[in-house]
Design an enzyme around this catalytic site. Sequence first.
Site, PDB file in Angstrom:
ATOM      1  N   THR A  54       1.269   4.107  -3.069  1.00 31.62           N
ATOM      2  CA  THR A  54       0.948   5.533  -2.913  1.00 31.62           C
ATOM      3  C   THR A  54       2.139   6.403  -3.262  1.00 31.62           C
ATOM      4  O   THR A  54       1.984   7.455  -3.874  1.00 31.62           O
ATOM      5  CB  THR A  54       0.475   5.864  -1.487  1.00 31.62           C
ATOM      6  OG1 THR A  54       1.497   5.552  -0.535  1.00 31.62           O
ATOM      7  CG2 THR A  54      -0.806   5.113  -1.144  1.00 31.62           C
ATOM      8  N   CYS A  80       0.842  -1.213   0.000  1.00 24.18           N
ATOM      9  CA  CYS A  80       0.000   0.000   0.000  1.00 24.18           C
ATOM     10  C   CYS A  80       0.870   1.253   0.000  1.00 24.18           C
ATOM     11  O   CYS A  80       0.653   2.175  -0.787  1.00 24.18           O
ATOM     12  CB  CYS A  80      -0.916   0.034   1.215  1.00 24.18           C
ATOM     13  SG  CYS A  80      -2.097  -1.304   1.274  1.00 24.18           S
ATOM     14  N   TYR A  81       1.842   1.281   0.887  1.00 20.21           N
ATOM     15  CA  TYR A  81       2.736   2.423   0.999  1.00 20.21           C
ATOM     16  C   TYR A  81       3.473   2.652  -0.330  1.00 20.21           C
ATOM     17  O   TYR A  81       3.488   3.771  -0.855  1.00 20.21           O
ATOM     18  CB  TYR A  81       3.746   2.180   2.127  1.00 20.21           C
ATOM     19  CG  TYR A  81       4.752   3.284   2.301  1.00 20.21           C
ATOM     20  CD1 TYR A  81       4.427   4.411   3.051  1.00 20.21           C
ATOM     21  CD2 TYR A  81       6.012   3.203   1.730  1.00 20.21           C
ATOM     22  CE1 TYR A  81       5.355   5.428   3.220  1.00 20.21           C
ATOM     23  CE2 TYR A  81       6.938   4.217   1.890  1.00 20.21           C
ATOM     24  CZ  TYR A  81       6.604   5.331   2.639  1.00 20.21           C
ATOM     25  OH  TYR A  81       7.518   6.338   2.795  1.00 20.21           O
ATOM     26  N   GLY A  82       4.063   1.605  -0.872  1.00 18.58           N
ATOM     27  CA  GLY A  82       4.798   1.725  -2.126  1.00 18.58           C
ATOM     28  C   GLY A  82       3.929   2.216  -3.263  1.00 18.58           C
ATOM     29  O   GLY A  82       4.353   3.039  -4.076  1.00 18.58           O
TER      30      GLY A  82
END
Length: 163
Positions: free
Chosen positions: A138, A134-136
């Site tokens: 975004t 998810c972080y990557g």
Amino acid sequence: EFMDRGYDVVICDIKDCSIAAKALTAAHPNGRVFHTTCDVSDAASVESLGKFAVEKLGTVGYWINNAGINGGRRALMDVPLNTVELVVKVNLLGVLLGTKIAMDIMKDQEGFTGEIFNTVGSGVKGGGTPGYACYGATKRGLPQLTASLVKELDEGVQGYEKA
């Protein structure tokens, strides 16, 4: 760095950041710190932040979108849906909202051009971020946002006529 050069700054957090403001003031006495709360994933909250910044600073020369969360290191299959949503709201929607508000403020500042900085992190160049899908995802979207805005500002939007 900004305060060392005598600039006043606005900081915000979803929680009270008065302790951070005091620490910055003690470490960098050449500039003032104004602080407020802001949920960057909420349009009304970011809009209030923009009004606060203009009220306190007058001219906004720099806007830095730096909020970010990673949601914890785990396989996407094990990440709760509400965490997926929160990571996307803070890391991507928050940057979009902050950038939009900053652009709205800066376009009305006669004779002064401001600059917007969007911080990135793991995933920005691709290559995979196992445990942080998810972080990557975004962070990977931020270069696209930047490239789109540069073209919009330089070339306009083909086929779009402003009313």
